[in-house]
Design a protein around this motif. Sequence first.
Motif, PDB file in Angstrom:
ATOM      1  N   LEU A  19       0.838  -1.202   0.000  1.00 34.53           N
ATOM      2  CA  LEU A  19       0.000   0.000   0.000  1.00 34.53           C
ATOM      3  C   LEU A  19       0.870   1.248   0.000  1.00 34.53           C
ATOM      4  N   SER A  20       0.569   2.144  -0.930  1.00 33.18           N
ATOM      5  CA  SER A  20       1.244   3.444  -0.948  1.00 33.18           C
ATOM      6  C   SER A  20       0.714   4.263   0.228  1.00 33.18           C
ATOM      7  N   PRO A  21       1.390   5.338   0.569  1.00 38.43           N
ATOM      8  CA  PRO A  21       0.876   6.191   1.650  1.00 38.43           C
ATOM      9  C   PRO A  21      -0.548   6.696   1.380  1.00 38.43           C
ATOM     10  N   LEU A  22      -0.855   7.033   0.134  1.00 38.32           N
ATOM     11  CA  LEU A  22      -2.207   7.516  -0.189  1.00 38.32           C
ATOM     12  C   LEU A  22      -3.246   6.409  -0.045  1.00 38.32           C
ATOM     13  N   GLU A  23      -2.931   5.202  -0.513  1.00 34.58           N
ATOM     14  CA  GLU A  23      -3.863   4.083  -0.382  1.00 34.58           C
ATOM     15  C   GLU A  23      -4.072   3.725   1.089  1.00 34.58           C
ATOM     16  N   ARG A  24      -2.993   3.684   1.824  1.00 30.03           N
ATOM     17  CA  ARG A  24      -3.073   3.372   3.254  1.00 30.03           C
ATOM     18  C   ARG A  24      -3.962   4.380   3.973  1.00 30.03           C
ATOM     19  N   SER A  25      -3.736   5.655   3.712  1.00 28.67           N
ATOM     20  CA  SER A  25      -4.524   6.706   4.349  1.00 28.67           C
ATOM     21  C   SER A  25      -6.000   6.611   3.965  1.00 28.67           C
TER      22      SER A  25
END
Length: 91
Positions: A19-25
């Motif tokens: 997960l990228s930071p944007l997906e995780r968030s």
Amino acid sequence: MSIRLYWARNDGMTGHVFLSPLERSALQREMLLQGIPLPELEPGMHVTASEVDQALAIAAAEPLELGDRKLWDDWLAFLRGASINGGLLVR
């Protein structure tokens, strides 16, 4: 920060997601809005199959706010796999 998630029991070919930071968030926000009791995913933790089952019992098939429906569908499918494969390992 990007994270790597693995089913506790996986064959090295399946049962993982990055997960990228944007997906995780985005996923964490959606879970928070839905009241899903999954802990914040931090490297080094193990989310048990019971915790995953509790999350799945509450999770709605339709996201409340997340605009990326495929991401939500993929996330729920990944959690269903984790449920029968010992939970999640976060790296």
